[in-house]
Scaffold this motif. Structure first.
Motif, short mmCIF file in Angstrom:
data_model
loop_
_atom_site.label_atom_id
_atom_site.label_comp_id
_atom_site.label_asym_id
_atom_site.label_seq_id
_atom_site.Cartn_x
_atom_site.Cartn_y
_atom_site.Cartn_z
N ARG A 1 26.84 51.93 34.96
CA ARG A 1 27.63 50.91 34.25
C ARG A 1 28.81 50.47 35.10
NH1 ARG A 1 26.55 47.13 32.40
NH2 ARG A 1 25.09 48.16 30.96
N THR A 2 29.46 51.42 35.78
CA THR A 2 30.58 51.07 36.66
C THR A 2 30.13 50.13 37.77
OG1 THR A 2 31.79 53.12 36.21
CG2 THR A 2 32.27 51.99 38.28
N THR A 3 29.02 50.47 38.43
CA THR A 3 28.53 49.64 39.52
C THR A 3 28.09 48.27 39.02
OG1 THR A 3 27.79 51.64 40.65
CG2 THR A 3 26.94 49.55 41.47
N ALA A 4 27.43 48.24 37.85
CA ALA A 4 27.00 46.96 37.29
C ALA A 4 28.20 46.07 36.97
CB ALA A 4 26.16 47.20 36.03
N GLU A 5 29.25 46.65 36.37
CA GLU A 5 30.43 45.86 36.02
C GLU A 5 31.12 45.34 37.28
OE1 GLU A 5 31.89 45.09 32.90
OE2 GLU A 5 29.86 45.63 32.26
N LEU A 6 31.28 46.20 38.28
CA LEU A 6 31.97 45.78 39.49
C LEU A 6 31.18 44.72 40.25
CD1 LEU A 6 33.40 49.18 40.80
CD2 LEU A 6 34.58 47.41 39.50
N SER A 7 29.85 44.86 40.28
CA SER A 7 29.04 43.86 40.98
C SER A 7 29.06 42.52 40.23
CB SER A 7 27.59 44.35 41.13
OG SER A 7 26.98 44.56 39.88
N TRP A 8 29.18 42.56 38.90
CA TRP A 8 29.22 41.33 38.10
C TRP A 8 30.46 40.50 38.42
CZ3 TRP A 8 26.56 38.07 35.33
CH2 TRP A 8 27.20 37.23 34.41
N TYR A 9 31.60 41.16 38.63
CA TYR A 9 32.85 40.43 38.85
C TYR A 9 33.13 40.15 40.33
CZ TYR A 9 34.01 41.14 33.96
OH TYR A 9 34.00 41.11 32.58
N LEU A 10 32.26 40.58 41.24
CA LEU A 10 32.50 40.33 42.66
C LEU A 10 32.70 38.85 42.99
CD1 LEU A 10 30.28 42.75 44.78
CD2 LEU A 10 32.77 42.65 44.63
N PRO A 11 31.85 37.93 42.48
CA PRO A 11 32.08 36.51 42.80
C PRO A 11 33.43 35.99 42.31
CG PRO A 11 29.85 36.84 41.98
CD PRO A 11 30.59 38.13 41.74
N MET A 12 33.97 36.58 41.24
CA MET A 12 35.28 36.15 40.76
C MET A 12 36.40 36.72 41.64
SD MET A 12 36.99 36.59 36.96
CE MET A 12 35.50 36.02 36.14
N VAL A 13 36.15 37.90 42.22
CA VAL A 13 37.15 38.52 43.09
C VAL A 13 37.20 37.83 44.46
CG1 VAL A 13 37.77 40.68 44.28
CG2 VAL A 13 36.94 40.74 41.92
N ALA A 14 36.05 37.32 44.92
CA ALA A 14 35.96 36.79 46.29
C ALA A 14 37.03 35.77 46.63
CB ALA A 14 34.56 36.21 46.51
N PRO A 15 37.32 34.78 45.77
CA PRO A 15 38.36 33.80 46.13
C PRO A 15 39.77 34.39 46.23
CG PRO A 15 36.91 32.90 44.45
CD PRO A 15 36.61 34.36 44.55
N LEU A 16 39.96 35.60 45.69
CA LEU A 16 41.28 36.23 45.76
C LEU A 16 41.51 36.96 47.07
CD1 LEU A 16 41.38 37.74 42.13
CD2 LEU A 16 42.23 35.52 42.89
N LEU A 17 40.45 37.12 47.88
CA LEU A 17 40.57 37.81 49.16
C LEU A 17 41.28 36.93 50.18
CD1 LEU A 17 36.92 39.18 49.44
CD2 LEU A 17 38.96 40.55 48.95
N ASP A 18 41.95 37.59 51.13
CA ASP A 18 42.52 36.88 52.28
C ASP A 18 41.45 36.89 53.37
OD1 ASP A 18 43.96 35.76 54.28
OD2 ASP A 18 45.40 37.41 54.49
#
Length: 345
Positions: free
Chosen positions: A128-145
């Motif tokens: 469940r942890t891995t599924a949740e984190l993989s789900w939000y990866l595309p939302m996190v990507a624009p926040l990266l430098d």
């Protein structure tokens, strides 16, 4: 439908559970669609694994608690029916109740053994942890430098501090490393693109709104389940007390059945509900409904600050705070469930 879902549905027959209308389906920005496709297979695989083990763990403890009450019933029922008396017509079959009791106890032991041997709970939490984190990866990507060289494969550790138990998510680090070239290619100059900023903001808000409505549904369901089990236990306790009082004047084994099985059934329902942490899950989801609503408002404020494109820095901060809220909720859920191993009731 899994066993635990069937039991809860039966318990909630006739209960009114308030629900919000479905949220609009989020439309991802064009720049993020290749990234979503790149992470979709991993998310689906871990989500299916989490559902599989989650059903087994939760059905396991509901089954153990309720079968324990049925074992008590099998022990007492032949006495109430009179089958233990040598003069009863069915006395030769009285041993069947003992066989049934042993079979029920054996089933409880098997569920307990299989659940621990195959680590249903641990597999569920990890997947469940891995599924949740993989789900939000595309939302996190624009926040990266993305202009700076990567010093850490895991994107969450480059943006947040999501907690010690999430630091060991090797699958997420590997997924980030595989998809980083796609992210760098797709998001080059994204924050100078007004169309991307607008669509990214709208997509994020729609996802957060989905989460807000999901937690509203969870809170209402958990509160309804708590209320229903509480009422059932009041009825069982009242009947037990009444049976004990009547036993002073009327000596019948049927009253012994009532005063033995009903407390066992009430204790089983209470134990299963405590194992599921229904009260704390309901309270947490209720709190998250308000906090997610506040996070959505802050994103709207950042968008409105400088016209339709918004303030990039303020918008990033608002979205980062919203995602941190979701990560914190997942960490709290993880720590809440982790100590509750399958019981041997």
């Amino acid at each position: 439908m899994a066993l635990h879902q069937t039991i809860q549905r039966l318990l909630l027959i006739g209960a009114h559970i308030e629900s919000l209308p479905p949220a609009p389906e989020p439309e991802a920005p064009d720049r993020l669609k290749p990234l979503i496709e790149a992470t979709a297979d991993s998310h689906r695989r871990f989500d299916e694994r989490a559902i599989y083990y989650g059903h087994r763990y939760r059905s396991g403890f509901w089954g153990i608690y309720l079968l324990s009450a049925i074992a008590v019933l099998c022990a007492v029922l032949p006495l109430a029916l009179g089958w233990d008396s040598a003069s009863h017509l069915l006395h030769p079959y009285a041993g069947l109740w003992a066989i049934a009791e042993v079979a029920v106890i054996g089933t409880v032991s098997t569920i307990y053994w299989r659940g621990h041997r195959r680590d249903w709970q641990g597999q569920w939490l990890r997947a469940r942890t891995t599924a949740e984190l993989s789900w939000y990866l595309p939302m996190v990507a624009p926040l990266l430098d993305l202009a700076a060289p990567a010093t850490e494969a895991n994107w969450y550790l480059r943006v947040f501090d999501p907690g010690q138990h999430l630091r060991g998510a090797d699958d997420i680090a590997a997924l980030c490393a595989r998809t980083e070239p796609v992210a760098r290619r797709q998001l080059a100059g994204a924050w100078e693109d007004p169309a991307f900023i607008a669509s990214y903001s709208r997509w994020t808000i729609d996802i957060l709104e989905q989460q807000r409505r999901y937690h509203h549904r969870v809170a209402m369901r958990q509160h309804a389940l708590l209320h229903r089990v509480h009422r059932i236990n009041i009825v069982l306790f009242t009947l037990t007390a009444l049976g004990a009082l009547l036993h002073l004047a009327i000596h019948t084994l049927w009253l012994s059945l009532i005063t033995t099985f009903f407390p066992a059934l009430g204790a089983s329902l209470h134990g299963a509900l405590a194992q599921s942490e229904a009260y704390r899950l309901g309270a947490t989801s209720e709190r998250l409904v308000a906090e997610l609503e506040g996070a959505i408002k802050r994103i709207h404020t950042a968008i409105d600050a400088n016209g339709p494109t918004g303030d990039g820095a303020a918008l990033k901060a608002a979205i980062e705070a919203a995602l941190a809220l979701i990560l914190e909720e997942h960490q709290d859920w993880h720590l809440l469930v982790r100590p509750h191993h399958l019981p041997l009731a």
